[in-house]
Design a protein around this motif. Structure first.
Motif, PDB file in Angstrom:
ATOM      1  N   HIS A  60      -3.168  72.755  50.813  1.00  0.00           N
ATOM      2  CA  HIS A  60      -3.714  73.901  50.084  1.00  0.00           C
ATOM      3  C   HIS A  60      -3.106  73.956  48.679  1.00  0.00           C
ATOM      4  N   PRO A  61      -3.952  74.219  47.661  1.00  0.00           N
ATOM      5  CA  PRO A  61      -3.423  74.301  46.295  1.00  0.00           C
ATOM      6  C   PRO A  61      -2.254  75.296  46.171  1.00  0.00           C
ATOM      7  N   ILE A 111      -3.563  83.623  56.226  1.00  0.00           N
ATOM      8  CA  ILE A 111      -2.877  82.361  56.498  1.00  0.00           C
ATOM      9  C   ILE A 111      -3.719  81.293  55.811  1.00  0.00           C
ATOM     10  N   VAL A 112      -3.142  80.614  54.791  1.00  0.00           N
ATOM     11  CA  VAL A 112      -3.927  79.642  54.033  1.00  0.00           C
ATOM     12  C   VAL A 112      -3.671  78.216  54.495  1.00  0.00           C
ATOM     13  N   LYS A 117     -13.241  76.148  42.094  1.00  0.00           N
ATOM     14  CA  LYS A 117     -14.653  75.777  41.887  1.00  0.00           C
ATOM     15  C   LYS A 117     -15.477  77.067  41.906  1.00  0.00           C
ATOM     16  N   ALA A 118     -16.751  76.973  41.525  1.00  0.00           N
ATOM     17  CA  ALA A 118     -17.589  78.175  41.470  1.00  0.00           C
ATOM     18  C   ALA A 118     -17.648  78.882  42.824  1.00  0.00           C
ATOM     19  N   ILE A 119     -17.779  78.117  43.869  1.00  0.00           N
ATOM     20  CA  ILE A 119     -17.930  78.702  45.204  1.00  0.00           C
ATOM     21  C   ILE A 119     -16.709  79.555  45.599  1.00  0.00           C
ATOM     22  N   CYS A 120     -15.539  79.205  45.064  1.00  0.00           N
ATOM     23  CA  CYS A 120     -14.291  79.896  45.439  1.00  0.00           C
ATOM     24  C   CYS A 120     -14.315  81.364  45.016  1.00  0.00           C
ATOM     25  N   GLU A 121     -15.040  81.655  43.927  1.00  0.00           N
ATOM     26  CA  GLU A 121     -15.135  83.031  43.440  1.00  0.00           C
ATOM     27  C   GLU A 121     -16.102  83.858  44.285  1.00  0.00           C
ATOM     28  N   GLU A 122     -16.942  83.175  45.044  1.00  0.00           N
ATOM     29  CA  GLU A 122     -18.020  83.856  45.773  1.00  0.00           C
ATOM     30  C   GLU A 122     -17.774  83.962  47.277  1.00  0.00           C
ATOM     31  N   GLU A 123     -17.375  82.855  47.873  1.00  0.00           N
ATOM     32  CA  GLU A 123     -17.308  82.796  49.338  1.00  0.00           C
ATOM     33  C   GLU A 123     -15.897  82.632  49.843  1.00  0.00           C
ATOM     34  N   ASP A 124     -15.581  83.407  50.872  1.00  0.00           N
ATOM     35  CA  ASP A 124     -14.295  83.272  51.531  1.00  0.00           C
ATOM     36  C   ASP A 124     -14.232  81.880  52.184  1.00  0.00           C
ATOM     37  N   PRO A 125     -13.231  81.082  51.890  1.00  0.00           N
ATOM     38  CA  PRO A 125     -13.223  79.732  52.462  1.00  0.00           C
ATOM     39  C   PRO A 125     -13.010  79.738  53.976  1.00  0.00           C
ATOM     40  N   PRO A 126     -13.605  78.774  54.682  1.00  0.00           N
ATOM     41  CA  PRO A 126     -13.376  78.690  56.122  1.00  0.00           C
ATOM     42  C   PRO A 126     -12.028  78.022  56.399  1.00  0.00           C
ATOM     43  N   MET A 127     -11.510  78.250  57.603  1.00  0.00           N
ATOM     44  CA  MET A 127     -10.306  77.546  58.041  1.00  0.00           C
ATOM     45  C   MET A 127     -10.768  76.187  58.570  1.00  0.00           C
ATOM     46  N   VAL A 128     -10.253  75.105  58.000  1.00  0.00           N
ATOM     47  CA  VAL A 128     -10.700  73.768  58.374  1.00  0.00           C
ATOM     48  C   VAL A 128      -9.545  73.023  59.041  1.00  0.00           C
ATOM     49  N   ILE A 161      -7.445  69.852  59.733  1.00  0.00           N
ATOM     50  CA  ILE A 161      -7.232  68.522  59.150  1.00  0.00           C
ATOM     51  C   ILE A 161      -5.999  67.928  59.820  1.00  0.00           C
ATOM     52  N   GLY A 162      -6.134  66.791  60.454  1.00  0.00           N
ATOM     53  CA  GLY A 162      -5.011  66.177  61.148  1.00  0.00           C
ATOM     54  C   GLY A 162      -4.420  67.157  62.138  1.00  0.00           C
ATOM     55  N   SER A 163      -3.111  67.377  62.045  1.00  0.00           N
ATOM     56  CA  SER A 163      -2.465  68.290  62.990  1.00  0.00           C
ATOM     57  C   SER A 163      -2.410  69.715  62.456  1.00  0.00           C
ATOM     58  N   GLY A 164      -3.040  69.951  61.308  1.00  0.00           N
ATOM     59  CA  GLY A 164      -2.926  71.281  60.705  1.00  0.00           C
ATOM     60  C   GLY A 164      -4.264  71.941  60.407  1.00  0.00           C
ATOM     61  N   MET A 165      -4.183  73.071  59.722  1.00  0.00           N
ATOM     62  CA  MET A 165      -5.357  73.857  59.346  1.00  0.00           C
ATOM     63  C   MET A 165      -5.198  74.286  57.887  1.00  0.00           C
ATOM     64  N   VAL A 166      -6.287  74.261  57.146  1.00  0.00           N
ATOM     65  CA  VAL A 166      -6.250  74.683  55.741  1.00  0.00           C
ATOM     66  C   VAL A 166      -7.455  75.576  55.459  1.00  0.00           C
ATOM     67  N   LYS A 167      -7.188  76.692  54.793  1.00  0.00           N
ATOM     68  CA  LYS A 167      -8.279  77.600  54.439  1.00  0.00           C
ATOM     69  C   LYS A 167      -8.610  77.381  52.974  1.00  0.00           C
ATOM     70  N   CYS A 168      -9.515  76.439  52.712  1.00  0.00           N
ATOM     71  CA  CYS A 168      -9.783  76.064  51.326  1.00  0.00           C
ATOM     72  C   CYS A 168     -11.117  75.342  51.230  1.00  0.00           C
ATOM     73  N   HIS A 169     -11.912  75.690  50.189  1.00  0.00           N
ATOM     74  CA  HIS A 169     -13.211  75.046  49.997  1.00  0.00           C
ATOM     75  C   HIS A 169     -13.105  73.550  49.688  1.00  0.00           C
ATOM     76  N   LEU A 170     -11.946  73.104  49.172  1.00  0.00           N
ATOM     77  CA  LEU A 170     -11.794  71.668  48.872  1.00  0.00           C
ATOM     78  C   LEU A 170     -12.009  70.808  50.107  1.00  0.00           C
ATOM     79  N   TYR A 171     -11.738  71.397  51.273  1.00  0.00           N
ATOM     80  CA  TYR A 171     -11.791  70.613  52.511  1.00  0.00           C
ATOM     81  C   TYR A 171     -12.977  70.970  53.385  1.00  0.00           C
ATOM     82  N   ALA A 172     -13.761  71.953  52.948  1.00  0.00           N
ATOM     83  CA  ALA A 172     -14.895  72.387  53.775  1.00  0.00           C
ATOM     84  C   ALA A 172     -16.029  71.382  53.661  1.00  0.00           C
ATOM     85  N   ARG A 173     -16.734  71.204  54.742  1.00  0.00           N
ATOM     86  CA  ARG A 173     -17.869  70.260  54.725  1.00  0.00           C
ATOM     87  C   ARG A 173     -19.186  71.001  54.803  1.00  0.00           C
TER      88      ARG A 173
END
Ligand SMILES: Nc1ncnc2c1ncn2[C@@H]1O[C@H](COP(=O)(O)OP(=O)(O)O)[C@@H](O)[C@H]1O
Ligand SMILES: [Mg+2]
Length: 326
Positions: free
Chosen positions: A253-254, A238-239, A301-312, A314-326
């Motif tokens: 999510h892209p 679920i992305v 981004k480079a990290i996307c090839e290496e690490e599974d993104p966390p579920m973040v 945002i507002g009323s939703g959730m996104v599994k993407c490094h763009l939004y990870a802190r």
């Protein structure tokens, strides 16, 4: 106060299939750490959307107790679905959670009148055998889908259109007064002109009969029209998940954005006239480490090839993407 359980909790559910043999043997995570929940007493239409092969049916089968998760758990009113279907609460579970499948012509045996199926469901689960009461229960369920008993009596599946037969299979599901219906691609074999009528039926069931619906589709037009919340799946994950008006109108999510842009339609009411189709199915996307979408992502981004993104969140939703990870 007694604990109030959620109607359905899906907690980090994973299903691994072993595919191929010998040196070609590989583990395919058809569903990977999926999580979401449906609240008790707040009926909604929750859509699982994604292109063919992304894991929708596998997840549906785990919710129905037909497949055992490799990891994680599915809880129905706080109890493990696997325990429910293996134990003496099985009938009760089957009453509360019903399934509607893609092809109604496969649901019904072509050599048996369709009303015999409905009567059998009523006898087995509701009336305990009485013919008169069973007929009444069947007539009531058919009434909910706008079909009269006389239309189905002694009629065979081929005497109906796909849309009618899908309504009849929904009526069969309604006989047991379920709190949850899982509808796996229920309109993909139904004529375009009748799709909306089946979708409207789900809305009526939710609004007037407190039935929750998990609506599974690869068709964003009906998803946009019918859902309260939507989860977008890509290669077992679920992305993005959230209210349909957020996810499909302002996708984060892209992948969801690519889906939205792949439907070049300026009129918002027709925005989702397309089917989800990015490209051919590629098994190696399932196998890649890091983000499964990295190979096609315009914002990789480079990290996307290496690490599974966390579920973040945002507002009323959730996104599994490094763009939004802190
Ligand atoms: N029983 C199985 N054995 C091996 N692989 C399977 C099995 N069922 C599904 N798969 C694979 O899992 C992935 C997800 O399938 P599925 O859940 O049917 O997707 P969807 O319903 O979204 O089209 C696909 O790659 C499919 O080939
Ligand atoms: Mg499927």
């Amino acid at each position: 106060m007694p604990t109030r359980h959620k109607l359905l909790s899906i907690n980090d559910v994973t299903k691994v299939f072993t595919i191929g043999g010998g040196f070609q043997r590989a583990r395919l995570k058809a569903v990977e750490k999926a999580s979401f929940a449906l609240e008790e007493g707040k009926p909604e239409i929750f859509t699982l959307a994604g292109e063919s092969g992304c894991g929708k049916t596998t997840l549906a089968k785990m919710i129905l107790g037909l497949l055992e998760p490799t990891d994680g758990e599915v809880l129905h009113s706080g109890r493990s679905v696997q325990d429910l279907v293996k134990g003496d609460q099985r009938d009760d579970f089957n009453k509360k959670v019903q399934a509607v499948f893609q092809n109604p012509f496969e649901t019904f045996n072509p050599l048996r009148p369709v009303d015999t199926y409905l009567l059998e469901t009523a006898r087995n689960y509701v009336t305990g055998g009485s013919n008169g009461a069973s007929k009444n229960a069947v007539a009531e369920a058919l009434d909910l889908v706008g079909i009269s008993y006389s239309l189905v009596e002694d009629r065979y599946p081929h005497e109906f259109s796909g849309g009618q037969l899908q309504r009849i299979s929904i009526a069969r599901a309604l006989i047991t007064a379920p709190s949850l219906i899982i509808a796996d691609e229920p309109v993909s074999m139904v004529d375009a002109s009748l799709k909306m009528s089946v979708c409207n039926l789900f809305k009526v069931l939710k609004e007037e009969h407190q039935v929750n619906v998990i609506y599974i589709t690869h068709d964003l037009a009906t998803a946009y029209y019918v859902s309260d919340r939507i989860a977008i799946m890509f290669r077992g994950n679920i992305v993005e998940l959230g209210p349909v008006n957020t996810v499909l109108v302002e996708p984060k999510h892209p992948y969801t954005r690519v889906l939205k842009d792949s439907v070049p339609e300026p009129d918002p009411s027709n925005k989702w006239s397309g089917r989800i189709k990015l490209s051919g199915f590629e098994e190696r996307d399932f196998m890649r480490k890091g983000c499964k979408f990295a190979g096609r992502c315009p914002e990789v981004k480079a990290i996307c090839e290496e690490e599974d993104p966390p579920m973040v969140a945002i507002g009323s939703g959730m996104v599994k993407c490094h763009l939004y990870a802190r």
